[in-house]
Enzyme design. Structure first.
Site, PDB file in Angstrom:
ATOM      1  N   GLY A  56     -25.638  -1.495   3.210  1.00  0.00           N
ATOM      2  CA  GLY A  56     -27.076  -1.551   3.008  1.00  0.00           C
ATOM      3  C   GLY A  56     -27.580  -1.251   1.616  1.00  0.00           C
ATOM      4  CG  ASP A  57     -28.607   1.274  -1.836  1.00  0.00           C
ATOM      5  OD1 ASP A  57     -29.046   0.317  -2.507  1.00  0.00           O
ATOM      6  OD2 ASP A  57     -28.866   2.458  -2.097  1.00  0.00           O
ATOM      7  CG  LEU A  58     -22.555  -2.789  -1.066  1.00  0.00           C
ATOM      8  CD1 LEU A  58     -21.731  -3.979  -0.595  1.00  0.00           C
ATOM      9  CD2 LEU A  58     -21.640  -1.631  -1.473  1.00  0.00           C
TER      10      LEU A  58
END
Length: 372
Positions: A229-231
């Site tokens: 969800g937050d690469l």
């Protein structure tokens, strides 16, 4: 990125422990002696880079860790923190460069601790994670090779989590109204006031309306999975894999910050990776094809998923830019940190809409096809 629903609540509950307090905490909870300590930046938690001295004259001398003190609001969700930590441990055993926890004296992966000594102080969940080597992608001159590698990583990571990660705590990753899940772009309606009245707002309103009409009805046709969800370009560490100065090659050496994990869809992860890799690129509209090629080398997208990619990337830009503006209004003293993505993010989102979905997709898909 934020790891909760309410930006106001998060900032009010951010820990603020002093270095002396942290040094004592590491000794008391983990049984380790701190030799030096340095604060690390964080949105709503408190992080420290910690070096500890080995006891009993062990030859290695010292080890390095990241002490993560979770904000008091998210600390009320131990199952969610357990799921994130267990996922990190699982990925490490699967060969991914993920941090792992140093266990507390009681043999647990985390401990709920009071911040400060005054009565009524808030409780914070504390974890000590292995320190990962490498340089954030945000600090290197990016190239097509690292974009491809990050796309490949995004697909491999989600595939491993979705097919093999079966810890009981994983059920907590069904996060409903979580503002950072890409399915929840329509929730931006309640924060869009922060943009004022301008062209930026007009484009975001277009994104939200098109998202409601073209993406939401198709969610059931996308393949579900667990998303990191937050690469983003600060959460991926890399190391050189060649000595060439003219054409440097990199390998991913660290995956950070699992705070935005949730159940979503494979296509969400590639869209998020594309959006963040665009931020620092001198040729942002070409980036998507290289990330997509890496992703599809592991997991080819379906036609429905490919058709949603433009709006999903636009949706993530909108989430990041609107929530940053909203939070900066509440806490102007932290505006510079909150608006990091906005420096180039608005330019890229406006350019995407100026060029148009058809032309942008043509660039992405032709670039990805060239790899095969």
């Amino acid at each position: 990125m934020s790891s909760g629903n309410d930006c106001q609540a998060q900032t009010l509950t951010k820990p603020a422990l002093g270095e002396k307090e942290v040094t004592e905490l590491v000794d008391r909870v983990f049984g380790l002696k701190v030799s030096w300590i340095r604060p690390l930046p964080s949105y709503d938690d408190q992080n420290f880079h910690v070096r500890v001295s080995r006891n009993k004259g062990v030859a290695e001398g010292a080890d390095e860790y990241v002490l993560k003190i979770t904000n008091s609001e998210d600390s009320k969700e131990p199952d969610l923190l357990e799921a994130q930590t267990q996922a990190m441990m699982f990925l490490s055993t699967e060969g991914f460069p993920s941090a792992t926890p140093y266990f507390t004296k009681d043999g647990n992966v985390m401990s709920l601790e009071s911040g400060g000594t005054r009565p009524g102080n808030k409780k914070y969940m504390v974890r000590l994670l292995t320190y990962l080597p490498g340089t954030p992608v945000a600090k290197i001159a990016t190239n097509t090779q690292i974009f491809y590698e990050i796309g490949k990583l995004a697909a491999s990571l989600d595939k491993a989590l979705s097919e093999k990660f079966h810890h009981p705590s994983a059920k907590s990753l069904h996060r409903g109204q979580f503002i950072w899940n890409l399915a929840n772009v329509p929730l931006l309606d309640q924060y869009i006031y922060a943009l004022g009245q301008n062209k930026h707002r007009e484009v975001v309103e277009q994104v939200i309306e098109q998202f409601k009409g073209k993406v939401i009805p198709k969610l059931s046709s996308f393949r579900p999975c667990i998303n990191h969800g937050d690469l983003n370009d600060h959460n991926i560490l890399v190391e050189p894999s060649s000595d060439s100065l003219e054409n440097p090659q990199y390998r991913v050496s660290g995956i950070l910050d699992f705070g935005d994990m949730s159940y979503g869809y494979y296509v969400f992860e590639v869209a998020i990776a594309i959006m963040y890799m665009m931020i620092d690129s001198p040729d942002p509209l070409s980036v998507g094809g290289h990330v997509l090629a890496g992703f599809e080398s592991v997991l080819p997208l379906t036609e429905e998923e490919r058709g949603a990619l433009f709006l999903l990337v636009s949706g993530r830009f909108s989430q990041s830019l609107v929530m940053a503006a909203h939070t900066a209004l509440l806490y102007p003293e932290n505006k510079e940190y909150l608006m990091i993505t906005a420096k180039t993010g608005w330019k890229h989102l406006m350019k995407m809409f100026e060029v148009g979905q058809e032309a942008v997709e043509k660039t992405w898909f032709e670039t990805a096809k060239a790899y095969t």
